[in-house]
Write a protein that holds these residues in place. Structure first.
Motif, PDB file in Angstrom:
ATOM      1  N   ASN A  20       0.783  -1.040  -0.120  1.00  0.00           N
ATOM      2  CA  ASN A  20      -0.084   0.001  -0.101  1.00  0.00           C
ATOM      3  C   ASN A  20       0.791   1.422   0.154  1.00  0.00           C
ATOM      4  OD1 ASN A  20      -2.923  -0.526  -0.123  1.00  0.00           O
ATOM      5  ND2 ASN A  20      -2.799  -1.259   1.928  1.00  0.00           N
ATOM      6  N   ILE A  21       1.922   1.496   0.677  1.00  0.00           N
ATOM      7  CA  ILE A  21       2.882   2.262   0.841  1.00  0.00           C
ATOM      8  C   ILE A  21       3.488   2.576  -0.540  1.00  0.00           C
ATOM      9  CG2 ILE A  21       5.121   3.205   1.688  1.00  0.00           C
ATOM     10  CD1 ILE A  21       4.129   1.826   4.477  1.00  0.00           C
ATOM     11  N   ILE A  22       3.955   1.409  -1.038  1.00  0.00           N
ATOM     12  CA  ILE A  22       4.435   1.579  -2.368  1.00  0.00           C
ATOM     13  C   ILE A  22       3.779   2.070  -3.301  1.00  0.00           C
ATOM     14  CG2 ILE A  22       5.541   0.175  -4.437  1.00  0.00           C
ATOM     15  CD1 ILE A  22       6.654  -1.845  -2.230  1.00  0.00           C
ATOM     16  N   SER A  23       2.222   1.763  -3.367  1.00  0.00           N
ATOM     17  CA  SER A  23       1.418   2.272  -4.315  1.00  0.00           C
ATOM     18  C   SER A  23       1.049   3.479  -4.294  1.00  0.00           C
ATOM     19  CB  SER A  23      -0.090   1.380  -4.160  1.00  0.00           C
ATOM     20  OG  SER A  23      -0.774   1.416  -3.333  1.00  0.00           O
ATOM     21  N   THR A  24       0.828   4.073  -3.008  1.00  0.00           N
ATOM     22  CA  THR A  24       0.491   5.263  -2.786  1.00  0.00           C
ATOM     23  C   THR A  24       1.588   6.335  -3.065  1.00  0.00           C
ATOM     24  OG1 THR A  24      -0.831   4.852  -0.744  1.00  0.00           O
ATOM     25  CG2 THR A  24      -0.132   6.765  -0.882  1.00  0.00           C
ATOM     26  N   VAL A  25       2.928   5.873  -3.008  1.00  0.00           N
ATOM     27  CA  VAL A  25       4.037   6.598  -3.514  1.00  0.00           C
ATOM     28  C   VAL A  25       3.955   6.834  -5.163  1.00  0.00           C
ATOM     29  CG1 VAL A  25       6.569   6.662  -4.123  1.00  0.00           C
ATOM     30  CG2 VAL A  25       5.882   5.880  -1.718  1.00  0.00           C
ATOM     31  N   PHE A  26       3.445   5.795  -5.955  1.00  0.00           N
ATOM     32  CA  PHE A  26       3.288   6.069  -7.168  1.00  0.00           C
ATOM     33  C   PHE A  26       2.095   6.983  -7.611  1.00  0.00           C
ATOM     34  CE2 PHE A  26       5.735   1.867  -7.929  1.00  0.00           C
ATOM     35  CZ  PHE A  26       6.533   2.516  -8.611  1.00  0.00           C
ATOM     36  N   LEU A  27       1.033   6.899  -6.552  1.00  0.00           N
ATOM     37  CA  LEU A  27       0.100   7.943  -6.989  1.00  0.00           C
ATOM     38  C   LEU A  27       0.423   9.329  -6.542  1.00  0.00           C
ATOM     39  CD1 LEU A  27      -2.982   8.469  -7.219  1.00  0.00           C
ATOM     40  CD2 LEU A  27      -3.182   8.082  -4.858  1.00  0.00           C
ATOM     41  N   LEU A  28       1.170   9.469  -5.335  1.00  0.00           N
ATOM     42  CA  LEU A  28       1.844  10.792  -5.198  1.00  0.00           C
ATOM     43  C   LEU A  28       2.588  11.180  -6.476  1.00  0.00           C
ATOM     44  CD1 LEU A  28       2.021  13.116  -3.245  1.00  0.00           C
ATOM     45  CD2 LEU A  28       4.027  11.724  -1.949  1.00  0.00           C
ATOM     46  N   ALA A  29       3.333  10.373  -7.017  1.00  0.00           N
ATOM     47  CA  ALA A  29       4.389  10.659  -8.315  1.00  0.00           C
ATOM     48  C   ALA A  29       3.377  11.306  -9.322  1.00  0.00           C
ATOM     49  CB  ALA A  29       5.249   9.765  -8.573  1.00  0.00           C
ATOM     50  N   ALA A  30       2.272  10.435  -9.425  1.00  0.00           N
ATOM     51  CA  ALA A  30       1.428  10.859 -10.633  1.00  0.00           C
ATOM     52  C   ALA A  30       0.940  12.037 -10.509  1.00  0.00           C
ATOM     53  CB  ALA A  30       0.399   9.719 -10.907  1.00  0.00           C
ATOM     54  N   SER A  31       0.397  12.561  -9.138  1.00  0.00           N
ATOM     55  CA  SER A  31      -0.124  13.651  -8.846  1.00  0.00           C
ATOM     56  C   SER A  31       0.858  14.908  -9.071  1.00  0.00           C
ATOM     57  CB  SER A  31      -0.835  13.632  -7.367  1.00  0.00           C
ATOM     58  OG  SER A  31      -1.670  12.565  -7.331  1.00  0.00           O
ATOM     59  N   LEU A  32       1.913  14.710  -8.401  1.00  0.00           N
ATOM     60  CA  LEU A  32       2.949  15.740  -8.484  1.00  0.00           C
ATOM     61  C   LEU A  32       3.479  15.960  -9.823  1.00  0.00           C
ATOM     62  CD1 LEU A  32       5.300  14.918  -5.181  1.00  0.00           C
ATOM     63  CD2 LEU A  32       3.799  16.945  -5.756  1.00  0.00           C
ATOM     64  N   PHE A  33       3.551  14.936 -10.689  1.00  0.00           N
ATOM     65  CA  PHE A  33       4.133  14.980 -12.074  1.00  0.00           C
ATOM     66  C   PHE A  33       2.834  15.769 -12.732  1.00  0.00           C
ATOM     67  CE2 PHE A  33       3.950  13.357 -16.530  1.00  0.00           C
ATOM     68  CZ  PHE A  33       5.136  13.676 -17.009  1.00  0.00           C
ATOM     69  N   THR A  34       1.571  15.352 -12.649  1.00  0.00           N
ATOM     70  CA  THR A  34       0.309  16.180 -13.530  1.00  0.00           C
ATOM     71  C   THR A  34       0.450  17.533 -12.978  1.00  0.00           C
ATOM     72  OG1 THR A  34      -0.865  14.364 -13.273  1.00  0.00           O
ATOM     73  CG2 THR A  34      -1.942  16.171 -13.623  1.00  0.00           C
ATOM     74  N   PHE A  35       0.789  18.099 -11.784  1.00  0.00           N
ATOM     75  CA  PHE A  35       0.971  19.567 -11.153  1.00  0.00           C
ATOM     76  C   PHE A  35       1.931  20.288 -11.608  1.00  0.00           C
ATOM     77  CE2 PHE A  35       2.284  22.540  -7.698  1.00  0.00           C
ATOM     78  CZ  PHE A  35       1.281  23.403  -7.804  1.00  0.00           C
TER      79      PHE A  35
END
Length: 218
Positions: A20-35
């Motif tokens: 879950n922590i690994i998956s959330t890191v990827f979600l955060l990366a996607a959000s930051l990348f988009t921003f």
């Protein structure tokens, strides 16, 4: 061992939280990348395709590790529910989370916001029932320190999700905050998983020590 199923449950939950922590890191990366990428670059001929491919890769990795975590949670909670009803209730909400997470990979807009809200509350209940399940086992074994830590973890978790709800509601009243707050939810989600895994680790150590005590010759 007095609670063999609960021990196997907590071991699986610990591993699931790592995913879950690994998956959330990827979600955060996607959000930051988009921003961080400008709207002009997102649609440009030079960078547009790269942006889309990168975003898809990050999102797919998020979904992939999330599904693994859900499967491990279901396997663990299926064992734990035999000894404590709190694990059974957590299992029901994990199924809801699995469905909403998969939907959110493909859906955006108003419907996506609704599904995201459902996912947020379902995740909260998963965390709360897992905490209560470990607390219940600790109570039956008479481990005061694990019980006390469980109470603290419970209120911290409620605080994190209360803040997450406020963050998700704010853009409806202040539209300019929507983009800056787009990565706040993954950060709070990551914080929630980190808080939960520390308590699961404590429960794992407790139940593991019980097994060692019973395996020693009298």
């Amino acid at each position: 061992m007095k609670f063999p199923n609960s021990y196997l449950c907590v071991k699986k939950l610990f591993t699931a939280e790592i995913f879950n922590i690994i998956s959330t890191v990827f979600l955060l990366a996607a959000s930051l990348f988009t921003f961080c990428v400008s709207e002009e670059d997102k649609t440009s001929a030079e960078f547009g395709d790269t942006f889309i491919i990168t975003w898809i890769i990050l999102t797919v990795l998020y979904a992939f590790f999330s599904v693994i975590a859900f499967i491990l949670q279901l396997i663990g909670l299926n064992r734990g529910r035999k000894e404590d009803k709190m694990f059974r209730d957590a299992m029901a909400f994990v199924i809801v989370c699995m469905m909403t997470t998969l939907i959110l990979v493909f859906v955006r807009g108003v419907f996506g916001d609704i599904v995201s809200t459902i996912d947020m509350f379902a995740t909260l209940f998963v965390h709360v029932y897992i905490i209560m399940g470990i607390y219940s086992v600790a109570y039956q074994l008479g481990y005061k320190s694990v019980q006390s830590r469980g109470k603290v973890t419970f209120f911290i978790m409620i605080g994190i999700f209360a803040f997450a709800i406020i963050v998700s509601i704010l853009p409806a009243f202040i539209p300019d905050l929507e983009e800056p707050l787009s990565f706040a939810a993954p950060i709070l989600e990551l914080l929630g998983h980190l808080v939960l895994i520390t308590y699961i680790a404590m429960g794992k150590k407790l139940l593991g020590s019980q097994g060692q005590m019973h395996s020693q010759p009298a």
